[in-house]
Scaffold this motif. Structure first.
Motif, PDB file in Angstrom:
ATOM      1  N   GLY A 481       1.115  -1.267   0.438  1.00  0.00           N
ATOM      2  CA  GLY A 481      -0.074  -0.104  -0.025  1.00  0.00           C
ATOM      3  C   GLY A 481       1.173   1.234  -0.358  1.00  0.00           C
ATOM      4  N   ARG A 482       1.066   2.229  -0.912  1.00  0.00           N
ATOM      5  CA  ARG A 482       1.173   3.597  -1.225  1.00  0.00           C
ATOM      6  C   ARG A 482       1.393   4.291  -0.043  1.00  0.00           C
ATOM      7  N   GLU A 483       0.548   4.354   1.034  1.00  0.00           N
ATOM      8  CA  GLU A 483      -0.051   5.242   2.004  1.00  0.00           C
ATOM      9  C   GLU A 483       0.371   4.350   3.374  1.00  0.00           C
ATOM     10  N   ASP A 484       0.324   3.277   3.475  1.00  0.00           N
ATOM     11  CA  ASP A 484       0.772   2.048   4.564  1.00  0.00           C
ATOM     12  C   ASP A 484       1.742   2.688   5.733  1.00  0.00           C
ATOM     13  N   PRO A 488       5.446  -0.550   5.996  1.00  0.00           N
ATOM     14  CA  PRO A 488       5.543   0.951   4.235  1.00  0.00           C
ATOM     15  C   PRO A 488       5.753   0.285   3.334  1.00  0.00           C
ATOM     16  N   ALA A 489       5.524   1.132   2.732  1.00  0.00           N
ATOM     17  CA  ALA A 489       5.221  -0.205   1.135  1.00  0.00           C
ATOM     18  C   ALA A 489       7.724  -0.502   0.573  1.00  0.00           C
ATOM     19  N   HIS A 490       7.833   1.288   1.037  1.00  0.00           N
ATOM     20  CA  HIS A 490       9.934   0.640   0.626  1.00  0.00           C
ATOM     21  C   HIS A 490       9.981  -0.930   1.935  1.00  0.00           C
ATOM     22  N   SER A 491       9.151  -0.765   3.081  1.00  0.00           N
ATOM     23  CA  SER A 491       9.652  -2.061   3.175  1.00  0.00           C
ATOM     24  C   SER A 491       9.453  -3.321   3.003  1.00  0.00           C
ATOM     25  N   VAL A 492       8.144  -3.197   2.623  1.00  0.00           N
ATOM     26  CA  VAL A 492       6.998  -4.443   1.650  1.00  0.00           C
ATOM     27  C   VAL A 492       8.048  -5.270   0.510  1.00  0.00           C
ATOM     28  N   TRP A 493       8.428  -4.277  -0.335  1.00  0.00           N
ATOM     29  CA  TRP A 493       9.397  -3.807  -1.054  1.00  0.00           C
ATOM     30  C   TRP A 493      10.742  -5.214  -1.225  1.00  0.00           C
ATOM     31  N   LYS A 494      11.078  -5.299  -0.004  1.00  0.00           N
ATOM     32  CA  LYS A 494      12.927  -5.785   0.353  1.00  0.00           C
ATOM     33  C   LYS A 494      12.281  -7.224  -0.045  1.00  0.00           C
ATOM     34  N   ILE A 495      10.959  -7.419  -0.259  1.00  0.00           N
ATOM     35  CA  ILE A 495      10.549  -9.086  -0.623  1.00  0.00           C
ATOM     36  C   ILE A 495      11.721  -9.720  -2.180  1.00  0.00           C
ATOM     37  N   THR A 496      11.481  -8.664  -2.620  1.00  0.00           N
ATOM     38  CA  THR A 496      11.852  -8.837  -4.189  1.00  0.00           C
ATOM     39  C   THR A 496      13.155  -9.209  -3.316  1.00  0.00           C
ATOM     40  N   HIS A 497      14.011  -8.665  -2.248  1.00  0.00           N
ATOM     41  CA  HIS A 497      15.533  -8.622  -3.059  1.00  0.00           C
ATOM     42  C   HIS A 497      16.285 -10.845  -1.945  1.00  0.00           C
ATOM     43  N   HIS A 498      14.623 -11.325  -1.901  1.00  0.00           N
ATOM     44  CA  HIS A 498      15.309 -12.325  -0.997  1.00  0.00           C
ATOM     45  C   HIS A 498      14.463 -13.847  -1.298  1.00  0.00           C
ATOM     46  N   PHE A 499      13.345 -13.176  -2.681  1.00  0.00           N
ATOM     47  CA  PHE A 499      12.971 -14.556  -2.846  1.00  0.00           C
ATOM     48  C   PHE A 499      13.636 -14.992  -4.343  1.00  0.00           C
ATOM     49  N   GLN A 500      14.206 -16.425  -4.467  1.00  0.00           N
ATOM     50  CA  GLN A 500      14.415 -15.807  -6.145  1.00  0.00           C
ATOM     51  C   GLN A 500      13.458 -17.085  -7.111  1.00  0.00           C
ATOM     52  N   SER A 510      -3.634   3.815  -1.386  1.00  0.00           N
ATOM     53  CA  SER A 510      -4.319   3.617  -0.465  1.00  0.00           C
ATOM     54  C   SER A 510      -3.508   2.864   0.767  1.00  0.00           C
ATOM     55  N   GLY A 511      -3.952   2.596   2.121  1.00  0.00           N
ATOM     56  CA  GLY A 511      -3.406   1.757   3.320  1.00  0.00           C
ATOM     57  C   GLY A 511      -3.615   0.765   3.887  1.00  0.00           C
ATOM     58  N   TYR A 527      -3.617   1.264  -8.897  1.00  0.00           N
ATOM     59  CA  TYR A 527      -3.013   0.680  -8.662  1.00  0.00           C
ATOM     60  C   TYR A 527      -1.550   1.056  -9.625  1.00  0.00           C
ATOM     61  N   TRP A 528      -0.100   0.735  -9.180  1.00  0.00           N
ATOM     62  CA  TRP A 528       0.540   0.827 -10.321  1.00  0.00           C
ATOM     63  C   TRP A 528       1.187  -0.355 -10.835  1.00  0.00           C
ATOM     64  N   THR A 529       1.707  -0.729 -12.018  1.00  0.00           N
ATOM     65  CA  THR A 529       2.653  -2.328 -11.958  1.00  0.00           C
ATOM     66  C   THR A 529       3.764  -1.431 -12.880  1.00  0.00           C
TER      67      THR A 529
END
Length: 594
Positions: A481-484, A488-500, A510-511, A527-529
């Motif tokens: 969520g952009r306003e979570d 926070p979105a930047h924290s959720v994003w980090k999952i992309t660095h760990h899964f293969q 929204s949040g 939403y954004w892709t």
């Protein structure tokens, strides 16, 4: 109350000097208080603060304090001048955006009474000015590391929100007007509201009698087909002739009731997913009592998520399931995937979807402020007798994260104005608290939030097996969520660095709640892709395509792309018709337990 057409007498020069001195003195006291708190902060709490606090030039340098006082004095006089000459706050104070324009954008002061009356106009503008100065003083601190600055910023923001003139009867023109109109009845009604909240130990946000679980909330037809000491498994009745072969199992957060995904027929993700042809199962976690005092991560992964996955696979005679993990249940779903990978059983989960879930907590936002040693000691104190944490404590913590909206807004409206609580299903759910096993809750805060062990290879062990997130290859769909403000979105994003494995990331408007619960027919948000492989959330946003409305259709299209087969919606696809007889109707008894 005086007629609003009758002008108030203009303040004298002495009064202007007095109130400007009050503003300056208020800032000085707060700056001195912050300095005192910083000096007294123990070394372990300081988390890297300089050992020589007298060298902190923000407070040690008299010139900086003097300059701050002069700036405040100058801007305060500008506000007075704008009020006296009727310029509407157009004066530019000290070359910056004027305080009045910022006050006009603050919804706490939207009512015209705050601008029409010069006295209250002055009060609101002065409050905004002092608030900005106090928060700015934290940002200007020197010799302090960022974690400690965040703590001071959070505490200062909570203070200035609490001290807003809108929160007090004598400085809120709307409350004064209502008090004269009702001859004080609003204050009596507000007192009743406040005493009721004190009696229940929880701030009310909505009419508690407007909703009933199973009657007008959590009403999607289904049956409870399994019950364990930890959870009930609900299977929902199909509404299509054909269904996907691979079923869907949803793991909601155990810190809340599952029906955030089934508020009403128009908002229900569960009902919508059923209508898309999915055989849907949902785990309804038990609100903790003494029997769960010793529950651990092993229980929630092995005895919860994996047990439910195996139950559904066996019931429907399928190899795998689609799994959704929401918030903290998404964190444990990631751990579950890593464990299945380590055991050679990754095929049990065909795809994994994460709703606002974090796995890397290095930048987890304001909740990181509640995981220090003092927070752990508090949990020990309040859970020592029964072994579980009363859900009202968690509710209060989440309210603090958005104190202006979830605390002081209701203080003003329901305690001072004496207004009735509006019926709002989402706020009813928000107040329907869930108790948490104390041992597991502490371990979650310590191991995930504070020590960030989940992203350390072998840092977490489940059932005696060390797990590694980077080994996970399961196809994943990650929504943020952009306003979570919780994940926070930047924290959720980090999952992309760990899964293969293959991964689709989507950023929703929204949040934490509205960003997830956004049905297509509502035509809300966006939403954004971005199909390009990028390293940062900023790069994702820069190259992203914006789409109007709900992201749910994007998700179901992704599910359909995973080589789905369909079959008839009969036999075990109907709740209670397979090898697991129905225990009771959805939503079950666990969600009703208090």
């Amino acid at each position: 109350m005086a007629d609003q057409d009758t002008p108030l007498p203009l303040p004298t020069l002495e009064e202007i000097q007095h109130w400007t001195w009050v503003m300056g003195r208020a800032q000085q006291l707060m700056m001195e208080h912050v300095a005192k708190q910083a000096k007294e902060m123990p070394t372990t709490e300081a988390r890297g603060l300089t050992a020589h606090w007298p060298a902190m030039t923000m407070f040690a340098d008299p010139a900086k304090i003097a300059k701050a006082q002069v700036d405040l004095w100058t801007e305060g006089l500008s506000i007075w001048q704008s009020v006296l000459d009727g310029s509407g706050g157009k004066a530019d104070a000290a070359g910056k955006a004027d305080s009045r324009s910022k006050a006009d954008r603050d919804k706490r002061f939207n009512a015209p009474q705050w601008r029409e009356n010069p006295l209250f106009d002055l009060i609101r503008q002065s409050y905004i000015l002092i608030s900005d100065r106090l928060l700015g003083s934290v940002d200007a601190l020197e010799g302090i590391d960022e974690p400690a600055r965040e703590k001071l910023r959070f505490a200062t923001r909570a203070f200035v929100d609490a001290m807003a003139p809108s929160n007090f009867a004598l400085t809120n023109p709307q409350v004064l007007e209502r008090t004269f109109e009702t001859k004080g009845e609003n204050l009596l009604k507000g007192l009743e509201n406040m005493l009721r909240d004190i009696g229940q130990g929880q701030l009310s946000h909505t009419d508690a009698h407007a909703f009933e679980v199973g009657r007008n909330i959590a009403t999607t037809p289904g049956k409870v087909v399994k019950e364990t000491p930890l959870y009930q498994l609900i299977q929902y009745a199909p509404t299509t002739r054909q269904v996907f072969e691979t079923p869907l199992i949803v793991f909601p957060p155990w810190i809340n009731r599952y029906y955030i995904l089934d508020l009403n027929p128009k908002k229900s993700f569960i009902r919508w997913a059923v209508e898309q042809g999915l055989t849907v199962f949902v785990v309804s976690w038990k609100s903790a009592d003494e029997s769960l005092a010793d529950a651990t991560l092993d229980d929630y992964v092995l005895g919860g998520q994996i047990d439910a996955i195996d139950t559904v696979r066996d019931l429907l005679d399928v190899e795998s399931v689609h799994a959704i993990g929401y918030c903290v249940a998404g964190t444990t779903l990631a751990a579950t995937l890593a464990l299945l990978e380590a055991r050679g059983e990754a095929g049990k989960v065909a795809t994994a979807t994460f709703f606002t879930a974090q796995v890397d907590f290095s930048e987890a936002g304001d909740l990181n402020l509640f995981v220090d040693d003092s927070a752990m000691q508090l949990i020990d104190q309040i859970t020592a007798e029964k072994g579980y944490l009363d859900g009202r404590y968690m509710a209060a913590t989440f309210n603090l994260l958005r104190g202006r909206d979830l605390i002081w807004n209701y203080v003003a409206n329901n305690y001072l104005m004496g207004e009735d609580y509006p019926p709002f299903d989402l706020l009813y759910w928000n107040g329907d608290t869930t108790n948490l096993p104390a041992k597991w809750h502490k371990a979650y805060l310590r191991d995930f939030y504070r020590d960030n062990k989940l992203v350390v290879p072998g840092g977490i062990t489940i059932g005696g097996v060390p797990i590694t997130l980077s080994a996970v290859k399961t196809p994943a769909y990650v929504q943020a969520g952009r306003e979570d403000h919780i994940a926070p979105a930047h924290s959720v994003w980090k999952i992309t660095h760990h899964f293969q494995g293959p991964l689709r990331f989507l950023l929703a408007g929204s949040g934490h709640i509205a960003g997830v619960v956004n049905p297509p027919e509502a035509q809300k948000y966006q939403y954004w892709t971005n199909d390009e492989k990028v390293a940062t959330l900023e790069a994702f946003i820069e190259g992203a395509e914006e789409h109007k409305g709900s992201w749910w259709p994007d998700w179901i299209a992704w599910i359909r792309s995973q080589s789905e087969y369909e079959l008839a919606a009969d036999g075990a696809r109907i709740p209670g018709q397979g090898k697991l007889p129905a225990i009771e109707d959805a939503p079950g008894s666990y969600v009703r337990a208090r």
